[in-house]
Design a protein around this motif. Sequence first.
Motif, PDB file in Angstrom:
ATOM      1  N   LEU A 157       0.835  -1.204   0.000  1.00 49.57           N
ATOM      2  CA  LEU A 157       0.000   0.000   0.000  1.00 49.57           C
ATOM      3  C   LEU A 157       0.872   1.257   0.000  1.00 49.57           C
ATOM      4  CD1 LEU A 157      -2.646   1.606   0.317  1.00 49.57           C
ATOM      5  CD2 LEU A 157      -2.505   1.167   2.786  1.00 49.57           C
ATOM      6  N   VAL A 158       1.934   1.232   0.809  1.00 51.44           N
ATOM      7  CA  VAL A 158       2.801   2.405   0.931  1.00 51.44           C
ATOM      8  C   VAL A 158       3.714   2.558  -0.286  1.00 51.44           C
ATOM      9  CG1 VAL A 158       4.681   3.441   2.261  1.00 51.44           C
ATOM     10  CG2 VAL A 158       2.722   2.423   3.448  1.00 51.44           C
ATOM     11  N   SER A 159       4.467   1.483  -0.604  1.00 53.09           N
ATOM     12  CA  SER A 159       5.486   1.593  -1.660  1.00 53.09           C
ATOM     13  C   SER A 159       4.891   1.670  -3.067  1.00 53.09           C
ATOM     14  CB  SER A 159       6.454   0.412  -1.573  1.00 53.09           C
ATOM     15  OG  SER A 159       5.768  -0.812  -1.805  1.00 53.09           O
ATOM     16  N   HIS A 160       3.822   0.896  -3.305  1.00 55.62           N
ATOM     17  CA  HIS A 160       3.266   0.799  -4.656  1.00 55.62           C
ATOM     18  C   HIS A 160       2.260   1.914  -4.961  1.00 55.62           C
ATOM     19  CE1 HIS A 160       2.328  -1.174  -8.407  1.00 55.62           C
ATOM     20  NE2 HIS A 160       1.034  -1.281  -8.089  1.00 55.62           N
ATOM     21  N   PHE A 161       1.490   2.309  -3.940  1.00 56.39           N
ATOM     22  CA  PHE A 161       0.459   3.327  -4.167  1.00 56.39           C
ATOM     23  C   PHE A 161       0.845   4.689  -3.583  1.00 56.39           C
ATOM     24  CE2 PHE A 161      -1.966  -0.666  -4.428  1.00 56.39           C
ATOM     25  CZ  PHE A 161      -2.694  -0.461  -5.596  1.00 56.39           C
ATOM     26  N   MET A 162       1.022   4.751  -2.277  1.00 60.99           N
ATOM     27  CA  MET A 162       1.238   6.030  -1.620  1.00 60.99           C
ATOM     28  C   MET A 162       2.478   6.762  -2.141  1.00 60.99           C
ATOM     29  SD  MET A 162       1.645   6.681   2.450  1.00 60.99           S
ATOM     30  CE  MET A 162       2.027   8.307   3.122  1.00 60.99           C
ATOM     31  N   GLU A 163       3.566   6.036  -2.387  1.00 61.68           N
ATOM     32  CA  GLU A 163       4.821   6.664  -2.792  1.00 61.68           C
ATOM     33  C   GLU A 163       5.018   6.697  -4.311  1.00 61.68           C
ATOM     34  OE1 GLU A 163       7.808   4.581  -0.601  1.00 61.68           O
ATOM     35  OE2 GLU A 163       7.278   5.545   1.309  1.00 61.68           O
ATOM     36  N   ASN A 164       3.994   6.355  -5.055  1.00 63.05           N
ATOM     37  CA  ASN A 164       4.088   6.425  -6.513  1.00 63.05           C
ATOM     38  C   ASN A 164       4.219   7.885  -6.961  1.00 63.05           C
ATOM     39  OD1 ASN A 164       2.406   6.758  -9.283  1.00 63.05           O
ATOM     40  ND2 ASN A 164       3.476   4.783  -9.246  1.00 63.05           N
ATOM     41  N   GLU A 165       5.236   8.169  -7.740  1.00 66.02           N
ATOM     42  CA  GLU A 165       5.530   9.549  -8.123  1.00 66.02           C
ATOM     43  C   GLU A 165       4.417  10.162  -8.967  1.00 66.02           C
ATOM     44  OE1 GLU A 165       7.843  11.467  -7.029  1.00 66.02           O
ATOM     45  OE2 GLU A 165       8.681   9.868  -5.772  1.00 66.02           O
ATOM     46  N   LEU A 256      -1.971   0.864 -11.656  1.00 68.60           N
ATOM     47  CA  LEU A 256      -1.309   0.290 -10.472  1.00 68.60           C
ATOM     48  C   LEU A 256      -1.995  -1.002 -10.031  1.00 68.60           C
ATOM     49  CD1 LEU A 256      -0.620   3.538  -8.395  1.00 68.60           C
ATOM     50  CD2 LEU A 256       1.039   2.152  -9.662  1.00 68.60           C
ATOM     51  N   GLU A 257      -3.310  -1.042 -10.120  1.00 70.43           N
ATOM     52  CA  GLU A 257      -4.054  -2.245  -9.728  1.00 70.43           C
ATOM     53  C   GLU A 257      -3.754  -3.418 -10.654  1.00 70.43           C
ATOM     54  OE1 GLU A 257      -8.106  -0.386  -7.647  1.00 70.43           O
ATOM     55  OE2 GLU A 257      -8.065  -0.786  -9.797  1.00 70.43           O
ATOM     56  N   LEU A 258      -3.418  -3.119 -11.918  1.00 71.23           N
ATOM     57  CA  LEU A 258      -3.126  -4.179 -12.891  1.00 71.23           C
ATOM     58  C   LEU A 258      -1.739  -4.782 -12.710  1.00 71.23           C
ATOM     59  CD1 LEU A 258      -4.631  -2.572 -16.134  1.00 71.23           C
ATOM     60  CD2 LEU A 258      -5.549  -4.512 -14.837  1.00 71.23           C
ATOM     61  N   ASP A 259      -0.911  -4.160 -11.893  1.00 73.09           N
ATOM     62  CA  ASP A 259       0.428  -4.696 -11.644  1.00 73.09           C
ATOM     63  C   ASP A 259       0.304  -6.081 -11.007  1.00 73.09           C
ATOM     64  OD1 ASP A 259       2.986  -5.192 -10.080  1.00 73.09           O
ATOM     65  OD2 ASP A 259       3.502  -3.315 -11.101  1.00 73.09           O
TER      66      ASP A 259
END
Length: 566
Positions: A157-165, A256-259
Amino acid sequence: MQCCFSRHRHTSRNSAEITKCSTALHSHSTLLLFSCNLSDLLCCLLGLLYQEYRDKSTRQEIETRRLQDSQTDPEESSPSEETPPETEPASTPESKAAPQFNLLRNSNSRFNLWQDLPEIRSSGILSILQPDEIKLQEAMFELVTSEASYCKSLNLLVSHFMENERLKKILHQSEAHILFSNVLDVKAVSERFLLDLERRVEENIVISDVCDIVYQHTVDHFSVYITYVSNQTYQERTYKQLLQDKPAFRDVITQLELDPMCRGLSFSSFLILPFQRITRLKLLVQNILKKVEEKSERETTALEAHKELETVVKACNEGVRKMSRTEQMISIQKKLEFKIKSVPIISHSRWLLKQGELQQMNGPKTSRTLRTKKLFREIYLFLFNDLLVICRQIPGDKYQVFDSAPRGLLRVEELEDQGQSLANVFILRLLENADDREASYMLKASSQSEMKRWMISLAPNRRTKFVSFTSRLSDCPQIQCVHPYVAQQPDELSLELADVLNILDKTDDGWIFGERLHDQERGWFPSSIGEEILNPKIRAQNLKECFRVHKSDDSQRRKLGSRNRQ
């Protein structure tokens, strides 16, 4: 390093042999190998997201209960209240655990059991431990491994979504704050919690306890969950608004969800993780509590941990409710126009229980008038926890209030069947209405379930068809949830997979009024989402376990009652 068994009193006849065996195995090399194996196992589990882990665990619980329910003829007499007989254990620990192990292996997951660890298999400890102790070890181990999986999902949740540039550039700082709240604090608390759990498991191949760690972390750190969960109403609204108003946000989230890392799971399933985890953690402690020896040190610790978790869960629920209730009360207040003396609707201690349209009978209650046309006219009810407001809908999405009464002064009576015209009709009595006099209304609902739902909501102390959990009877119809359900109305109950409920009432058109055993929450739900538990022994065992889990609450209630009488 001290052997874990020296820290707890065991009443088992094999306790001396277990201590001797575990002490012999408690060499530096054995612990080193076990520690490495545990690290490898948790690394494997980190490949399994918490949403998947939780689903597999609850599905297993459902299948296990189905198997137990089918083992005994349901026509057998119900066991006594004092000592309900338990299912006979299998001859060996290995054979007892086999169905669970096979079920999980067939699911093609990396889900592991404590007894499947190579060090446990080769140590010989399984031939010494009683089946009940092995079940306890599995319950404690599940708490640890599920926390590892939960950490994985939080990290994603943090690395893939929250911190996405790309997402950072799209979201305003205030939007990001509402969307992710204090998830970094929640993540830090979970990592610290998991570290202490890992250390405990690595101390000895036989886990001494985990509930003392749960207790300490709940008291010292778990308040971060209350902050996160209380923000849920704003979080959901902001997320929906962003999807609607910002196409760029919607596109990034979709990508992001498709990753592959997300395993087909939605962004919202990650946002709700903390609420799911704190509730699940309470159930995991309950599961441990059901398996520890009665009147033992581990039982005391489990009860303390459960009590603290219950406090946090209630605070989380209350936080969510306060946010949504305040807004709902403001919205209702704007729609009401009083034909009678105005009643202030908005109050911090008031919330909506049920609202909807019913048909009010016109004219006197005689069989002759039942043949006239337009026998009924529409009225609209707003039922709050302490007040009933009776209205008629008027143009402009407004409601004109023509009567009201305190909820404690309401009485209901089901009308005997007098033909189709009076089907689903009940009488509502206001012992003291807005004019300080008694009033009666004959009301017709659209279905049997709607009639019963109104009657139970209007008069909550009215006796139901079956007994409740608090009646302490040895048997009651029960149902287990096999499909999750999200409440659509205030009087409904949201259910998770494997929830077990006492059936308090049911209707012919497919609705059940139930009381969930693990927290005594009541509400309506469709009968199609559950399977009735037919075996009286399993029902009695479920009740016995819940009485045990909540006995500390009962003791506290008795103390308060004694104090009040004085």
